[in-house]
Write a protein that holds these residues in place. Structure first.
Motif, mmCIF file in Angstrom:
data_model
loop_
_atom_site.group_PDB
_atom_site.id
_atom_site.type_symbol
_atom_site.label_atom_id
_atom_site.label_comp_id
_atom_site.label_asym_id
_atom_site.label_seq_id
_atom_site.Cartn_x
_atom_site.Cartn_y
_atom_site.Cartn_z
ATOM 1 N N ASP A 27 0.823 -1.210 0.000
ATOM 2 C CA ASP A 27 0.000 0.000 0.000
ATOM 3 C C ASP A 27 0.854 1.256 0.000
ATOM 4 O O ASP A 27 0.525 2.257 0.643
ATOM 5 N N HIS B 195 -4.195 -2.529 -1.797
ATOM 6 C CA HIS B 195 -4.401 -1.415 -2.723
ATOM 7 C C HIS B 195 -3.490 -1.491 -3.943
ATOM 8 O O HIS B 195 -3.642 -0.684 -4.857
ATOM 9 N N SER C 271 -10.933 2.747 -4.339
ATOM 10 C CA SER C 271 -9.912 2.548 -3.319
ATOM 11 C C SER C 271 -10.123 3.489 -2.140
ATOM 12 O O SER C 271 -9.939 3.111 -0.979
ATOM 13 N N SER D 141 -10.488 -1.133 1.260
ATOM 14 C CA SER D 141 -9.402 -0.522 2.023
ATOM 15 C C SER D 141 -9.036 -1.339 3.245
ATOM 16 O O SER D 141 -7.896 -1.326 3.699
ATOM 17 N N ASP E 89 -2.156 4.402 -2.994
ATOM 18 C CA ASP E 89 -3.539 4.100 -2.654
ATOM 19 C C ASP E 89 -4.218 3.295 -3.744
ATOM 20 O O ASP E 89 -5.159 2.555 -3.477
ATOM 21 N N PHE E 90 -3.728 3.431 -4.974
ATOM 22 C CA PHE E 90 -4.187 2.549 -6.046
ATOM 23 C C PHE E 90 -3.080 2.449 -7.080
ATOM 24 O O PHE E 90 -2.512 3.466 -7.501
#
Length: 251
Positions: free
Chosen positions: A51, A91, A169, A176, A54-55
């Protein structure tokens, strides 16, 4: 791996760069890059436990725009000969060769075992492990299904696919996995239960995970500990192993 005198192994997780927006996350990214610049002085190795973004979705010839400071610093450190290891999180499940080819950073999709100076480590992001979390586990099977990934990349143009992925996300708590960022007690912490079950088969000195966004250092008994690295959103915490013991620190 043998750690030379004065060298250390560093661990970090859950930066979620790009969330909730790139503008808001930019100060966090700069702080993380400054940390990387400091630790390269005595790092024997660096472990990033997922992670970071975040995406993150990799198409065949397209990767997410941005994060130049972070990627450039990782490339610099890797090129200097300091090994970096990356574990995908919930993520960034969709990493598919870019880190290996461009940054020479191995990427792991499952927890791995390492030994440093005769100290054993079990390392991973932590999502989907242990009892419970059934909704996410079902969703993860869809996300990691090769056919579903192929359809996402072939049906959706990258501009739309990236926008949709980033929106989901940030907004979808099932994705999450951080719907409860409070300590639930050892009996209700899934990763604690997972570690205890793993100890029934084999001793490990340290279990190191991210995902929970909480800095935790829990004694599991029999000289074994569970370390959760926290995050770089609220806590700015990281782990460091000096060749003898593992500890959590704040930057």
């Amino acid at each position: 791996m043998s750690i030379s005198q004065g060298k250390k192994i560093y661990f970090a997780s859950d930066n979620h760069l790009g969330a909730p927006t790139k503008k808001v996350s930019l100060p966090r990214e700069k702080k993380f890059v400054a940390w990387l610049d400091e630790i390269k002085q005595d790092a024997a190795a660096i472990f990033l436990l997922g992670d970071l973004f975040d995406f993150w979705m990799e198409y065949k010839r397209v990767v997410p725009k941005g994060f130049t400071r972070t990627l450039g610093k990782l490339a610099e450190i890797s090129d200097s000969g300091i090994p970096i290891y990356y574990f995908v999180g919930n993520h960034d499940l969709w990493m598919n060769g870019y880190f290996e080819e461009e940054l020479h950073i191995p990427v792991y999709h499952k927890p791995q075992e390492f030994t440093f100076n005769n100290t054993s480590f079990f390392i991973g992001h932590g999502d989907g492990l242990g009892p419970g979390d059934k909704g996410y586990k079902r969703m993860k099977k869809v996300f990691t299904n090769p056919l579903c990934q192929w359809l996402f990349k072939r049906v959706l143009h990258p501009d739309f696919g990236m926008r949709l992925g980033h929106y989901m996300s940030v907004k979808n708590k099932l994705i999450s996995g951080d719907e409860d960022a409070n300590f639930l007690g050892e009996d209700n912490e899934w990763l604690v239960q997972y570690c205890k079950r793993k100890l029934e088969d084999k001793h490990r000195d340290y279990f190191v995970f991210g995902h929970r966004h909480l800095p935790l250092n829990i004694d599991l008994g029999n000289n074994s500990k569970y370390i959760n690295l926290g995050d770089w959103i609220s806590y700015y915490t990281y782990g460091v192993f000096d060749g003898e013991k593992m500890s959590l620190k704040e930057y």
